[in-house]
Scaffold this active site. Structure first.
Site, PDB file in Angstrom:
ATOM      1  N   HIS A 121       0.815  -1.222   0.000  1.00 11.77           N
ATOM      2  CA  HIS A 121       0.000   0.000   0.000  1.00 11.77           C
ATOM      3  C   HIS A 121       0.847   1.269   0.000  1.00 11.77           C
ATOM      4  CE1 HIS A 121       0.487  -0.147   4.498  1.00 11.77           C
ATOM      5  NE2 HIS A 121       0.509   1.163   4.343  1.00 11.77           N
ATOM      6  N   ASP A 151       0.210  -7.642   1.424  1.00 10.39           N
ATOM      7  CA  ASP A 151       0.668  -6.252   1.577  1.00 10.39           C
ATOM      8  C   ASP A 151       2.187  -6.145   1.631  1.00 10.39           C
ATOM      9  OD1 ASP A 151       0.301  -3.542   1.656  1.00 10.39           O
ATOM     10  OD2 ASP A 151      -0.031  -3.440   3.813  1.00 10.39           O
ATOM     11  N   SER A 225       4.885   2.733   8.060  1.00  9.37           N
ATOM     12  CA  SER A 225       4.458   1.547   7.314  1.00  9.37           C
ATOM     13  C   SER A 225       5.580   1.066   6.415  1.00  9.37           C
ATOM     14  CB  SER A 225       3.228   1.865   6.462  1.00  9.37           C
ATOM     15  OG  SER A 225       2.096   2.063   7.262  1.00  9.37           O
TER      16      SER A 225
END
Length: 466
Positions: A121, A151, A225
């Site tokens: 993402h 992911d 992230s």
């Protein structure tokens, strides 16, 4: 004289006892010493347990120094057309201005020649990816491959030097309560470090893809992230992926993809160009007190097999409905997350030893994992299969399942129109693949109507209720 000798001996012993007691209780490192660096809990007369609070135990500097130089800043530049609905309505104008959008995150260098792992993402829809190292050097990155389901994305930069990199640890050996560091490079501020403990393993958040997270209380915010979760030796145990928060900011919980899963995905992308998924070929659910009571079984932990797919490894190995999986190889299986997390580290044709409880007896069965793409699911006479790369390109989708055949008499007159269509959602639930379709459809009764949204062969969105 004898009496004097006895008195002298008693005095000597008393003095020695007093001195010993003082040294034990009040001197350096005694129980009541101001310099005492550990707390000792007297569990019983025979056992003591030391809780480590010394500076040596809590010294994270070596692990932090080892990791911060391997964590990078990831900048994602994408372009999106912004249209004017008024112009479109009145004049049929279909143009629009291209607007640049910038997203940021973190990544982890995993090889000295510039391979970097991050979250899918973080780089999704990127037209340009830029990597900034901890020493402020910047490079353009090439996207090697992605796995949207887990992911994970793999990038590559061509640096003019050998790069520091993080080594993978075995995430199966991580223990709840173990100290960990979360290292990220948010907003191009160079690497930042937070500390915490492992709060839980194999955490299932009900996502469509990953169902076996490492949960930690180390502070992780959106800019982190794709960053590293490392142990106190600085070895990689996870890729920080997400938080659960009403505000979008850290509120005490963060989650990481276990390093064993991330490593397997990266190796697949580098070797095969895509992710090789192995499956057992069983369907069912995890046991708990309520489920066990409804099923009439004594076991309250494990994975209860409700169905075995035909021609899969589980079917060929003789697993059947009613078996309870309690262990695979050396991994105990108490929940569905335990099962899916371990299988996600395996490939098709890998062999695993599955321990089951059947008729109150425990037995171990060797199972060869099957390839997920070969299998289909059926509901109400509609046979479904995973979509191929060709289908994804043709219909411009990256998820969904394909209608393979129609065996329902009530739908037979529409068979030609329905065959080959791509189902996108069932009862407004997004269908990513056969696994998510099977999981949803198994919760439905055969006589229960469902609402299906699909793309037909002409690329049109249609909706039906069956």
């Amino acid at each position: 004289m004898k009496r004097f000798s006895n008195l002298f001996l008693v005095s000597l012993l008393s003095g020695a006892t007093t001195l010993g007691a003082y040294k034990l209780l009040f001197d350096y490192d005694g129980y009541f010493s101001n310099d005492k660096k550990t707390i000792t809990t007297l569990a019983s007369d025979n056992y003591t347990k030391k809780v480590g609070l010394s500076s040596d135990v809590l010294d994270f500097t070596e692990a932090a120094d080892k990791t911060i130089h391997t964590v990078v800043h990831v900048k994602n530049v994408s372009h999106q057309k912004i249209s004017d609905p008024m112009l479109e309505f009145f004049y049929g104008y279909r143009g629009g201005q291209s607007q640049e959008q910038v997203g940021t995150g973190s990544g982890v260098i995993i090889s000295e020649d510039g391979y970097i792992v991050t979250n899918n993402h973080v780089i999704k829809d990127a037209s340009e990816i830029e990597i900034t190292l901890n020493n402020k050097k910047s490079y353009k990155a090439k996207l090697v491959g992605t796995d949207s389901k887990m992911d994970i994305a793999l990038l590559k930069i061509d640096a003019d030097e050998k790069l520091p990199y993080t080594t993978f640890a075995n995430s199966d050996n991580v223990k709840v309560g173990e100290w960990v560091l979360a290292v990220g490079n948010p907003y191009n501020l160079t690497s930042t470090v937070t500390a915490g403990i492992v709060s839980a393993k194999a955490r299932n958040l009900g996502t469509d893809g990953i169902q076996s997270f490492i949960q930690t209380d180390a502070a992780v915010n959106p800019g982190n992230s794709g960053g590293a979760l490392v142990n106190t030796r600085g070895d990689l145990i996870g890729i920080n992926t997400m938080i659960t928060s009403m505000t979008g900011s850290y509120v005490g919980y963060s989650f990481a993809v276990p390093s064993n899963i991330a490593r397997k995905i990266i190796e697949d992308i580098m070797e095969y160009g895509n992710v090789q998924r192995g499956i057992l070929g069983v369907e069912g659910g995890e046991l708990n007190a309520m489920a066990s009571k409804e099923l009439g079984v004594k076991q309250t932990e494990g994975f209860y097999i409700n169905n075995v797919r035909k021609n899969t490894g589980a079917d060929k190995a003789g697993l059947k409905k009613g078996d309870i999986i309690v262990k695979i190889d050396n991994q105990n299986i108490a929940t569905f997350a335990d099962l899916s997390g371990y299988i996600n580290t395996k490939r098709p044709n890998d062999k695993v030893n599955v321990s089951i409880i059947r008729d109150n007896d425990t037995k171990t069965v060797p199972v060869t994992l099957s390839k997920n793409e070969f299998f289909s699911a059926e509901f109400k006479g509609i046979e479904l299969e995973n979509i191929s790369p060709t289908d994804k390109k043709k219909f411009r989708v990256d998820y969904g399942v394909k209608i393979k055949s129609i065996n329902n008499e009530n739908l037979s007159q529409y068979a030609d129109e329905l065959k080959g269509n791509i189902i996108l959602s069932i009862d407004n639930v997004k269908i990513k693949d056969i696994e998510s379709a099977s999981k949803l459809l198994n919760s439905k009764d055969e006589d229960q109507s469902v609402r299906i949204e699909m793309i037909n062969k002409n690329g049109e969105i249609i909706r039906i209720i069956i």
